[in-house]
Design an enzyme around this catalytic site. Sequence first.
Site, PDB file in Angstrom:
ATOM      1  N   ASP A  92       0.803  -1.226   0.000  1.00  0.00           N
ATOM      2  CA  ASP A  92       0.000   0.000   0.000  1.00  0.00           C
ATOM      3  C   ASP A  92       0.835   1.276   0.000  1.00  0.00           C
ATOM      4  O   ASP A  92       0.432   2.308   0.561  1.00  0.00           O
ATOM      5  CB  ASP A  92      -0.980  -0.004   1.195  1.00  0.00           C
ATOM      6  N   LYS A  97       1.640   2.129  -5.124  1.00  0.00           N
ATOM      7  CA  LYS A  97       2.164   1.577  -6.384  1.00  0.00           C
ATOM      8  C   LYS A  97       1.231   1.881  -7.558  1.00  0.00           C
ATOM      9  O   LYS A  97       1.671   2.300  -8.620  1.00  0.00           O
ATOM     10  CB  LYS A  97       2.334   0.048  -6.251  1.00  0.00           C
ATOM     11  N   GLY A 116      -4.683  -4.253  -3.764  1.00  0.00           N
ATOM     12  CA  GLY A 116      -5.664  -3.195  -3.986  1.00  0.00           C
ATOM     13  C   GLY A 116      -4.883  -1.949  -4.362  1.00  0.00           C
ATOM     14  O   GLY A 116      -4.208  -1.379  -3.520  1.00  0.00           O
ATOM     15  N   HIS A 117      -4.919  -1.583  -5.632  1.00  0.00           N
ATOM     16  CA  HIS A 117      -4.130  -0.455  -6.124  1.00  0.00           C
ATOM     17  C   HIS A 117      -5.050   0.695  -6.497  1.00  0.00           C
ATOM     18  O   HIS A 117      -5.874   0.568  -7.405  1.00  0.00           O
ATOM     19  CB  HIS A 117      -3.271  -0.892  -7.325  1.00  0.00           C
ATOM     20  N   GLN A 155       1.789  -6.272  -3.438  1.00  0.00           N
ATOM     21  CA  GLN A 155       2.323  -6.482  -2.088  1.00  0.00           C
ATOM     22  C   GLN A 155       3.650  -5.717  -1.990  1.00  0.00           C
ATOM     23  O   GLN A 155       3.780  -4.686  -2.610  1.00  0.00           O
ATOM     24  CB  GLN A 155       2.487  -7.967  -1.749  1.00  0.00           C
TER      25      GLN A 155
HETATM   26  P1  GDP Z   1      -0.863   0.326  -3.487  1.00  0.00           P
HETATM   27  O1  GDP Z   1      -1.438  -0.957  -3.016  1.00  0.00           O
HETATM   28  O2  GDP Z   1       0.613   0.398  -3.271  1.00  0.00           O
HETATM   29  O3  GDP Z   1      -1.241   0.678  -4.897  1.00  0.00           O
HETATM   30  O4  GDP Z   1      -1.479   1.465  -2.552  1.00  0.00           O
HETATM   31  P2  GDP Z   1      -3.025   1.582  -2.066  1.00  0.00           P
HETATM   32  O5  GDP Z   1      -3.829   2.103  -3.177  1.00  0.00           O
HETATM   33  O6  GDP Z   1      -3.479   0.346  -1.401  1.00  0.00           O
HETATM   34  O7  GDP Z   1      -2.862   2.627  -0.893  1.00  0.00           O
HETATM   35  C1  GDP Z   1      -2.324   3.887  -1.096  1.00  0.00           C
HETATM   36  C2  GDP Z   1      -3.360   4.931  -0.643  1.00  0.00           C
HETATM   37  O8  GDP Z   1      -2.730   6.186  -0.502  1.00  0.00           O
HETATM   38  C3  GDP Z   1      -4.462   5.136  -1.654  1.00  0.00           C
HETATM   39  O9  GDP Z   1      -5.639   5.475  -0.975  1.00  0.00           O
HETATM   40  C4  GDP Z   1      -3.960   6.326  -2.478  1.00  0.00           C
HETATM   41  O10 GDP Z   1      -5.003   7.064  -3.079  1.00  0.00           O
HETATM   42  C5  GDP Z   1      -3.267   7.128  -1.426  1.00  0.00           C
HETATM   43  N1  GDP Z   1      -2.107   7.928  -1.883  1.00  0.00           N
HETATM   44  C6  GDP Z   1      -1.170   7.601  -2.805  1.00  0.00           C
HETATM   45  N2  GDP Z   1      -0.202   8.557  -2.838  1.00  0.00           N
HETATM   46  C7  GDP Z   1      -0.549   9.487  -1.932  1.00  0.00           C
HETATM   47  C8  GDP Z   1       0.052  10.706  -1.501  1.00  0.00           C
HETATM   48  O11 GDP Z   1       1.117  11.102  -1.944  1.00  0.00           O
HETATM   49  N3  GDP Z   1      -0.600  11.391  -0.504  1.00  0.00           N
HETATM   50  C9  GDP Z   1      -1.771  10.966   0.025  1.00  0.00           C
HETATM   51  N4  GDP Z   1      -2.321  11.688   0.986  1.00  0.00           N
HETATM   52  N5  GDP Z   1      -2.367   9.813  -0.355  1.00  0.00           N
HETATM   53  C10 GDP Z   1      -1.765   9.096  -1.324  1.00  0.00           C
HETATM   54  P1  IMO Z   2      -0.978  -4.231  -2.269  1.00  0.00           P
HETATM   55  O1  IMO Z   2      -0.563  -4.730  -3.642  1.00  0.00           O
HETATM   56  C1  IMO Z   2      -0.926  -4.810   2.015  1.00  0.00           C
HETATM   57  C2  IMO Z   2      -1.013  -8.927   3.492  1.00  0.00           C
HETATM   58  C3  IMO Z   2      -2.254  -9.391   4.213  1.00  0.00           C
HETATM   59  C4  IMO Z   2      -1.674 -10.438   5.124  1.00  0.00           C
HETATM   60  C5  IMO Z   2      -0.580 -11.057   4.277  1.00  0.00           C
HETATM   61  C6  IMO Z   2      -0.995 -12.328   3.566  1.00  0.00           C
HETATM   62  O2  IMO Z   2      -2.269  -3.502  -2.274  1.00  0.00           O
HETATM   63  O3  IMO Z   2       0.136  -3.481  -1.639  1.00  0.00           O
HETATM   64  P2  IMO Z   2      -2.613 -12.948   1.543  1.00  0.00           P
HETATM   65  O4  IMO Z   2      -3.998 -12.534   1.215  1.00  0.00           O
HETATM   66  O5  IMO Z   2      -1.612 -12.605   0.496  1.00  0.00           O
HETATM   67  O6  IMO Z   2      -2.529 -14.379   1.957  1.00  0.00           O
HETATM   68  O7  IMO Z   2      -2.207 -12.105   2.877  1.00  0.00           O
HETATM   69  O8  IMO Z   2      -0.210 -10.082   3.320  1.00  0.00           O
HETATM   70  N1  IMO Z   2      -1.255  -8.366   2.142  1.00  0.00           N
HETATM   71  C7  IMO Z   2      -1.181  -7.071   1.848  1.00  0.00           C
HETATM   72  N2  IMO Z   2      -0.966  -5.994   2.638  1.00  0.00           N
HETATM   73  N3  IMO Z   2      -1.072  -4.634   0.686  1.00  0.00           N
HETATM   74  C8  IMO Z   2      -1.260  -5.697  -0.123  1.00  0.00           C
HETATM   75  O9  IMO Z   2      -1.262  -5.589  -1.468  1.00  0.00           O
HETATM   76  C9  IMO Z   2      -1.371  -6.979   0.454  1.00  0.00           C
HETATM   77  N4  IMO Z   2      -1.581  -8.220  -0.031  1.00  0.00           N
HETATM   78  C10 IMO Z   2      -1.496  -9.061   1.005  1.00  0.00           C
HETATM   79  O10 IMO Z   2      -2.857  -8.326   4.905  1.00  0.00           O
HETATM   80  O11 IMO Z   2      -1.063  -9.815   6.224  1.00  0.00           O
HETATM   81 MG    MG Z   3      -2.954  -1.662  -1.739  1.00  0.00          MG
END
Ligand code: GDP
Ligand code: IMO
Ligand code: MG
Length: 430
Positions: A14, A17, A41-42, A231
């Site tokens: 998270d 990415k 979840g991106h 991840q």
């Molecule tokens: P990913 O899994 O690495 O793609 O990241 P996620 O989407 O799960 O989580 C990142 C969260 O941070 C999302 O809600 C984005 O909209 C938010 N986000 C990304 N970059 C920034 C930033 O520079 N500032 C803030 N405040 N939020 C951001």
């Molecule tokens: P993105 O791509 C954050 C964590 C789960 C759990 C462990 C194993 O959005 O960064 P799984 O479902 O793979 O068996 O879970 O890994 N986990 C993540 N945490 N971001 C993710 O993906 C994750 N995908 C799995 O919370 O601790």
């Molecule tokens: Mg994510």
Amino acid sequence: MTKIDVLLGLQWGDEGKGKIVDVLTPGYDVIARFQGGPNAGHTLEFNGMKHVLHIIPSGIFHKDKVNLIGNGVLIEPRIFRQEIEALSEKGVDATQNLFISKKAHLILPSHRMMDAANEQAKGNSKIGSTLKGIGPAYTDKIARSGIRVGDTLAPDFREHYTLLKEQHIRMAQTLGFDVKAFRIDGMDLDQYEALWMESLETLKKFRFVNSEYFINQCLKDNKKVLAEGAQAMMLDIDFGTYPFVTSSNTITAGVCTGLGVAPSTIGKVMGITKAYCTRVGAGPFPTELFDETGSRLCELGHEYGATTGRPRRCGWIDLPALRYACMINGVTDLFVTKPDVMNDFETVKMCTAYKINGQLTDEIPFEYNTLPIEPVFTPYDGWKQSLQGIDRYDDLPERLKGYLDAIEQQTGVHIAAVSISPDRKDVLFK
Ligand code: GDP
Ligand code: IMO
Ligand code: MG
């Protein structure tokens, strides 16, 4: 022949990415996912719209770009169909530019049941899985009994499916799991299976390819390819905080096995870190904050899982872990996200070393999960300023630039860009 650039998370996921891939996509021809599946979840935000992708690469909103789901990825057809429908509601027709590897494995409804059964059996040592079936599906892949996308076209597909499902049911029963009471989205296994089979037909409308040839031909044709990680480093099956990890190689090496490219084809390795740190699910997190500052990071950063909605655990940035991530992945460029979350903080802290049983160390110890790890912090004065409207790196507050300089010095890797809001437009290249 071009090289393949890589973008991956350096913490526990998270890091942003999806957002950064979306921003970089105009400079590439092909965006390819190489591991993970619907556990990811991106989030992408632009033009006032927010969209979360799980299996589909984050280049999908650029219709002139090719998006590829590589052999290392796991596909759950029903989740895939939901993603396709959500995109179509936003006017994106992915049938034209999304390609799928015939060798990508499928997540069956019974894999999702096994995920729940395994977690239940672990009792207090639960991993906190996203329960999307990731562990069981990769287990079957390694056990050589999984079903691949291309296998769905074979005459014995149904037979293969039923054998595997029955095996899962027996295993779940052995674990004392109540198969009859199990539900996915309110449906029992048979009801969900019907939807899953229907969704398979949607999947079949896409172009199934021998992706290893596809991607190598792209490189030969001098196309620019970006591999999108899911991840992150510290969730890697080999080098993460095992057993509190996911079941794939999330690191640069995973690009080679997850797409079928040679190590010598790897170009830039872009690593993303938040300006602080989060983790969702169980497992060690030395810089975690259990106080009001931790809650503030969670609230101001909207730190709730994009896949499960669970609150993310929050803490300060962890440099020993980041240096480890740079070493394992060969990171050439750093991207730092979300410093804006700390705009109002008096003090911002950085963990620069660990103290373990009175000894200072920089290494991630084998016993990471059990040793008492005391983070050693360096405090920095907060920049106490909104970053809204800033559109050049040089115009960032001096104290924030000082904090970013320290990250560069501590990791030995240069910062390529900083993201200062969820929106696509707010990425400042250095
Ligand atoms: P990913 O899994 O690495 O793609 O990241 P996620 O989407 O799960 O989580 C990142 C969260 O941070 C999302 O809600 C984005 O909209 C938010 N986000 C990304 N970059 C920034 C930033 O520079 N500032 C803030 N405040 N939020 C951001
Ligand atoms: P993105 O791509 C954050 C964590 C789960 C759990 C462990 C194993 O959005 O960064 P799984 O479902 O793979 O068996 O879970 O890994 N986990 C993540 N945490 N971001 C993710 O993906 C994750 N995908 C799995 O919370 O601790
Ligand atoms: Mg994510």
